[in-house]
Design an enzyme around this catalytic site. Structure first.
Site, short mmCIF file in Angstrom:
data_model
loop_
_atom_site.label_atom_id
_atom_site.label_comp_id
_atom_site.label_asym_id
_atom_site.label_seq_id
_atom_site.Cartn_x
_atom_site.Cartn_y
_atom_site.Cartn_z
N TYR A 104 -8.81 23.73 11.52
CA TYR A 104 -7.58 23.20 10.93
C TYR A 104 -7.43 21.75 11.36
O TYR A 104 -7.55 21.46 12.56
CB TYR A 104 -6.36 24.00 11.43
CG TYR A 104 -5.05 23.41 10.97
CD1 TYR A 104 -4.43 23.84 9.81
CD2 TYR A 104 -4.46 22.36 11.69
CE1 TYR A 104 -3.25 23.26 9.37
CE2 TYR A 104 -3.28 21.77 11.25
CZ TYR A 104 -2.68 22.23 10.10
OH TYR A 104 -1.52 21.64 9.66
N GLU A 188 -3.31 17.51 5.07
CA GLU A 188 -3.68 18.73 5.81
C GLU A 188 -4.91 19.37 5.17
O GLU A 188 -4.98 19.48 3.95
CB GLU A 188 -2.51 19.72 5.78
CG GLU A 188 -2.78 21.01 6.53
CD GLU A 188 -1.66 22.03 6.30
OE1 GLU A 188 -1.47 22.49 5.16
OE2 GLU A 188 -0.95 22.36 7.27
#
Ligand code: GDP
Ligand code: MN
Length: 384
Positions: A104, A188
């Protein structure tokens, strides 16, 4: 404004971040053609719902199809699906990637600290909020000074802190470049993956652009045009209203962001949940009131509405007048509690009293009005 995944993917590609080959389709037959282009019969193809919300995988909006014919069937299943209140109007077909490890990474504006922050984890793929809750030590948070940006040293610091693979450094620098050059508040990637072949590939992307910079990023068009145009937020934004949908049952309308924020808290303190944030600013005209009320009334979860106005430059009698004239233009279908205070409050209250409506009540305090709206919402919920 949030971008769709396929738009984020396009940006990533333009800045040199590796992404899977992909095509967008709006119909089953277009999906089949796209799948053929992507060589689906040999390699399979991933069919992904294009909606501006996360958790598509869990909701059944991301599926692997074995070939072009299967992709058409899968696309037909996903098109029209509802994912967390978002209808799927488009799918993206992507060449499958052989994943070795999922990570992530994100850059996000940290308003409290007046800087940016890199959030990264070697435990990608899942919702990062869940990882942060269960294993906070697995999520690295590294401040980024906006003036310095993500230098090679900063990228190495993030890689080290989160336990990312070494090849992630250059990707972090490109993502940062996207954030700055495109005026984004959030970039993101979840998951960023290392493939079996050792490449670092962005398998998903979320980019939130800063609406205040839209004048220099015009190519993305108006906020939420197209696929999301049925949403209350799109409707409110088309009317120039500052509206945010929340998940409660008391519709809230007020003047001034600070007052509306406190009103949300007071509603919550009364044991109910606000259904939205709606700041009508200085606008008390009948049109603004009618627009605000119609947006809030359009939300099926709203059981009662609270209008909380503190009269300043726009006096309460003008607001009361706006409410009365708005009620002449729209059909009020849910109980409405109004609290007027500040400049010309007494005159404003008199105007409302002189124009009674069976669904309209007044309270003189913010607490009293919130309590009444909460009561009406919960008793309505009990009946329904
Ligand atoms: P989200 O659920 O909305 O975050 O959608 P994602 O685009 O992140 O897809 C959900 C999950 O599907 C990802 O976290 C991956 O684990 C998986 N996934 C998506 N595309 C591929 C792919 O090409 N190969 C593999 N192995 N997994 C994939
Ligand atoms: Mn994802």
């Amino acid at each position: 404004m949030d971008l769709f995944e396929h738009q984020a993917r396009e940006l990533f590609e333009r800045y040199g971040v590796l992404v899977p080959e992909a095509e967008v389709a709006e119909t089953g037959s277009a999906a089949r053609e796209a799948a053929v282009k992507l060589d689906a019969d040999r390699r399979g193809v991933v069919v992904k719902a294009q909606v501006k919300t996360g958790g598509r995988g869990k909701a059944g909006g991301v599926k692997l199809a074995s070939g072009a014919a299967a992709a058409e069937i899968t696309a037909r299943q996903i098109l029209g699906m509802d994912i967390k209140g978002h209808t799927v109007h488009k799918v993206m077909l992507a060449q499958p990637v052989e994943v070795d490890q999922e990570y992530y990474v994100s850059f996000v504006l940290d308003r409290a600290q007046g800087q940016f922050i890199a959030i990264a984890s070697a435990e990608g793929g899942m919702e990062i909020e869940e990882v942060a809750e269960a294993r906070p030590e697995a999520v690295a948070r590294v401040p980024v000074d906006p003036a310095e940006g993500v230098t090679a040293e900063k990228a190495a610091e993030i890689v080290e802190a989160a336990g990312l693979p070494a090849g992630a450094g250059p990707v972090l620098r490109k993502l940062w470049q996207i954030l700055r050059s495109e005026d984004a508040l959030l970039v993101e990637v979840n998951p960023l993956v290392r493939t079996v072949g050792g490449e670092i590939v962005a398998l998903d992307g979320k980019v939130t652009l800063d609406d205040n910079a839209r004048f220099r990023q015009a190519r993305w068009g108006e906020p939420d045009e197209g696929a999301d145009s049925g949403s209350l937020e799109a409707l409110a934004s088309a009317k120039g209203l500052n509206y945010v949908k929340l998940d409660g049952e008391v519709g809230v309308i007020g003047n001034g962001a600070g007052l509306v924020m406190s009103t949300l808290d007071v509603v919550a303190g009364c044991g109910a949940k606000p259904a939205n944030f709606l700041d009508i600013g200085g606008g008390a005209s009948a049109q603004v009131m009618a627009d605000g009320l119609s947006v809030v009334l359009g939300d099926p979860s709203v059981k009662s509405i609270l209008v909380n106005v503190f009269g300043g430059i726009t006096a309460c009698d003008a607001v009361a007048d706006g409410i009365i004239r708005a009620l002449g233009r729209i059909r009020l279908t849910k109980p409405l509690v109004v609290r007027l205070d500040g400049n010309n409050a007494v005159r404003g209250r008199e105007i409302l009293q002189a124009n009674p409506h069976p669904l309209l009540e007044q309270r003189t305090t913010m607490d009293g009005a919130a309590r009444r709206a909460a009561e009406l919402a919960t008793s309505a919920a009990a009946i329904a």
